[in-house]
Design a protein around this motif. Structure first.
Motif, PDB file in Angstrom:
ATOM      1  N   GLU A   1      27.229   8.024  19.406  1.00 21.90           N
ATOM      2  CA  GLU A   1      26.630   9.517  18.962  1.00 21.90           C
ATOM      3  C   GLU A   1      26.619   9.810  17.502  1.00 21.90           C
ATOM      4  N   ALA A   2      27.356   9.298  16.794  1.00 20.82           N
ATOM      5  CA  ALA A   2      27.629   9.457  15.403  1.00 20.82           C
ATOM      6  C   ALA A   2      26.439   9.123  14.707  1.00 20.82           C
ATOM      7  N   ARG A   3      26.254   9.840  13.507  1.00 25.58           N
ATOM      8  CA  ARG A   3      25.117   9.817  12.654  1.00 25.58           C
ATOM      9  C   ARG A   3      25.706   9.564  11.115  1.00 25.58           C
ATOM     10  N   PHE A   4      24.737   8.628  10.478  1.00 30.24           N
ATOM     11  CA  PHE A   4      25.382   8.331   9.104  1.00 30.24           C
ATOM     12  C   PHE A   4      24.021   8.357   8.356  1.00 30.24           C
ATOM     13  N   ASP A   5      24.557   8.785   6.979  1.00 35.32           N
ATOM     14  CA  ASP A   5      23.632   8.563   5.877  1.00 35.32           C
ATOM     15  C   ASP A   5      23.389   7.294   5.045  1.00 35.32           C
ATOM     16  N   PHE A   6      24.544   6.416   5.310  1.00 36.03           N
ATOM     17  CA  PHE A   6      24.657   5.144   4.696  1.00 36.03           C
ATOM     18  C   PHE A   6      25.303   4.400   5.623  1.00 36.03           C
ATOM     19  N   ILE A   7      24.684   3.198   5.836  1.00 38.73           N
ATOM     20  CA  ILE A   7      25.490   1.993   6.436  1.00 38.73           C
ATOM     21  C   ILE A   7      25.380   0.824   5.801  1.00 38.73           C
ATOM     22  N   PHE A   8      26.658   0.436   5.508  1.00 38.14           N
ATOM     23  CA  PHE A   8      26.668  -1.074   4.944  1.00 38.14           C
ATOM     24  C   PHE A   8      27.282  -2.088   6.097  1.00 38.14           C
ATOM     25  N   ALA A   9      26.262  -2.860   6.603  1.00 34.60           N
ATOM     26  CA  ALA A   9      26.638  -3.703   7.694  1.00 34.60           C
ATOM     27  C   ALA A   9      27.183  -5.007   6.937  1.00 34.60           C
ATOM     28  N   ASP A  10      28.517  -5.313   6.993  1.00 36.54           N
ATOM     29  CA  ASP A  10      28.949  -6.502   6.358  1.00 36.54           C
ATOM     30  C   ASP A  10      29.639  -7.328   7.186  1.00 36.54           C
ATOM     31  N   THR A  11      29.400  -7.149   8.465  1.00 35.80           N
ATOM     32  CA  THR A  11      29.975  -8.175   9.591  1.00 35.80           C
ATOM     33  C   THR A  11      29.007  -8.270  10.592  1.00 35.80           C
ATOM     34  N   TRP A  12      29.601  -8.995  11.693  1.00 25.82           N
ATOM     35  CA  TRP A  12      28.509  -9.576  12.651  1.00 25.82           C
ATOM     36  C   TRP A  12      27.738  -8.152  13.426  1.00 25.82           C
ATOM     37  N   HIS A  13      28.732  -7.359  13.779  1.00 27.39           N
ATOM     38  CA  HIS A  13      28.308  -6.044  14.425  1.00 27.39           C
ATOM     39  C   HIS A  13      27.646  -5.164  13.457  1.00 27.39           C
ATOM     40  N   GLY A  14      26.379  -4.953  14.016  1.00 28.72           N
ATOM     41  CA  GLY A  14      25.351  -3.830  13.031  1.00 28.72           C
ATOM     42  C   GLY A  14      24.459  -4.833  12.241  1.00 28.72           C
ATOM     43  N   LYS A  15      24.656  -6.087  12.468  1.00 28.82           N
ATOM     44  CA  LYS A  15      23.922  -7.094  11.787  1.00 28.82           C
ATOM     45  C   LYS A  15      23.434  -8.003  12.518  1.00 28.82           C
ATOM     46  N   TYR A  16      24.073  -9.026  13.005  1.00 33.69           N
ATOM     47  CA  TYR A  16      23.691  -9.907  14.221  1.00 33.69           C
ATOM     48  C   TYR A  16      23.940  -9.556  15.493  1.00 33.69           C
ATOM     49  N   LEU A  17      24.784  -8.480  15.830  1.00 38.85           N
ATOM     50  CA  LEU A  17      25.104  -7.949  16.976  1.00 38.85           C
ATOM     51  C   LEU A  17      24.858  -6.452  16.820  1.00 38.85           C
ATOM     52  N   MET A  18      24.497  -6.107  17.775  1.00 40.74           N
ATOM     53  CA  MET A  18      24.359  -4.516  18.250  1.00 40.74           C
ATOM     54  C   MET A  18      23.555  -3.964  17.153  1.00 40.74           C
ATOM     55  N   LEU A  19      22.448  -4.752  16.537  1.00 39.10           N
ATOM     56  CA  LEU A  19      21.689  -3.832  15.578  1.00 39.10           C
ATOM     57  C   LEU A  19      20.943  -2.610  16.110  1.00 39.10           C
ATOM     58  N   ASP A  20      20.399  -2.727  17.319  1.00 38.46           N
ATOM     59  CA  ASP A  20      19.791  -1.597  17.674  1.00 38.46           C
ATOM     60  C   ASP A  20      20.716  -0.336  17.725  1.00 38.46           C
ATOM     61  N   GLU A  21      21.812  -0.600  18.319  1.00 36.93           N
ATOM     62  CA  GLU A  21      22.666   0.482  18.512  1.00 36.93           C
ATOM     63  C   GLU A  21      23.270   1.049  17.009  1.00 36.93           C
ATOM     64  N   VAL A  22      23.495   0.399  16.254  1.00 32.00           N
ATOM     65  CA  VAL A  22      23.589   0.684  14.759  1.00 32.00           C
ATOM     66  C   VAL A  22      22.741   1.320  14.389  1.00 32.00           C
ATOM     67  N   LEU A  23      21.487   0.764  14.198  1.00 33.11           N
ATOM     68  CA  LEU A  23      20.262   1.634  13.562  1.00 33.11           C
ATOM     69  C   LEU A  23      20.022   2.942  14.275  1.00 33.11           C
ATOM     70  N   GLU A  24      20.548   3.280  15.540  1.00 29.32           N
ATOM     71  CA  GLU A  24      20.317   4.557  16.208  1.00 29.32           C
ATOM     72  C   GLU A  24      21.190   5.376  15.429  1.00 29.32           C
ATOM     73  N   MET A  25      22.367   4.996  14.889  1.00 31.50           N
ATOM     74  CA  MET A  25      23.450   5.770  14.144  1.00 31.50           C
ATOM     75  C   MET A  25      22.816   6.107  12.756  1.00 31.50           C
ATOM     76  N   LEU A  26      21.657   5.597  12.453  1.00 27.65           N
ATOM     77  CA  LEU A  26      21.259   5.877  10.732  1.00 27.65           C
ATOM     78  C   LEU A  26      20.526   7.208  11.062  1.00 27.65           C
ATOM     79  N   SER A  27      20.648   8.085  10.240  1.00 29.50           N
ATOM     80  CA  SER A  27      19.863   9.273   9.871  1.00 29.50           C
ATOM     81  C   SER A  27      18.825   9.099   9.360  1.00 29.50           C
ATOM     82  N   ILE A  28      17.715  10.017   9.592  1.00 30.92           N
ATOM     83  CA  ILE A  28      16.527  10.072   9.004  1.00 30.92           C
ATOM     84  C   ILE A  28      16.782  10.230   7.500  1.00 30.92           C
TER      85      ILE A  28
END
Length: 192
Positions: free
Chosen positions: A111-138
């Motif tokens: 449920e968290a929202r972020f204005d800036f996400i630096f994905a420098d590991t597997w999660h949020g890049k190669y794994l769980m991309l959909d979930e992490v992009l949902e955390m990205l604010s407009i």
């Protein structure tokens, strides 16, 4: 035009020395770090996320670009490297370092929202991309590096990187720029 990175963040050289002593070889490139600092400055009062702290080299640059009203959550699963970040950056009140597996953290913070996400590991890049992009604010920035072939890539990783880029390009709510510079940086912003 020569690239310049100065002034370095106050703690950068100490973290770099400790990183070399630790033998950690996955640190972000200096050009990428400078880019992160500049991009961090575009989000005053922002909520920042770094997935993959490592020893805190890139963390130091992000903090250096943030204003005093912003905050950064940075996670890593490896205490041997995260402890270096804790030693040199842990007193910054804007920073929350978490020793946790990436999947567990993402699942617990959907449920968290972020204005800036630096994905420098597997999660949020190669794994769980959909979930992490949902955390990205407009209007938020999503940044990855190491998208050009790297000497430490295991066999088959180039194909994973290509599939990741294809996946990223398929999200209709993102505007993407791929930079054939540094280690290969992609920056995306969420439009809606």
């Amino acid at each position: 035009m020569n690239e310049t990175y100065k002034p370095f963040p106050q703690t950068y050289l100490d973290i770099q020395k400790a990183t070399l002593e630790n033998g950690f070889t996955m640190a972000s490139d200096l050009s990428a770090c400078s880019f992160l600092r500049t991009m961090a400055g575009t989000k005053p009062g922002g909520n920042f996320l770094e997935l993959g702290t490592g020893t805190g080299l890139s963390t130091a640059w992000i903090l250096d670009g943030m204003d005093q009203t912003s905050n950064l959550t940075s996670i890593d699963f490896d205490d041997s490297v995260l402890s270096i970040a804790q030693q040199f950056l842990g007193t910054d009140p804007r920073l929350k370092l978490e020793l946790i597996d990436g999947e567990k953290w993402v699942e617990g913070n959907r449920e968290a929202r972020f204005d800036f996400i630096f994905a420098d590991t597997w999660h949020g890049k190669y794994l769980m991309l959909d979930e992490v992009l949902e955390m990205l604010s407009i209007g938020g920035l999503y940044i990855v590096d190491d998208m050009l072939p790297q000497p430490n890539w295991p066999e088959g990783h180039a194909e994973k990187a290509e599939k990741f880029i294809e996946s990223l390009e398929a999200f209709p709510f993102l505007t993407i720029t791929k930079l054939n510079w540094s280690t290969g940086i992609i920056v995306a912003t969420r439009r809606y």
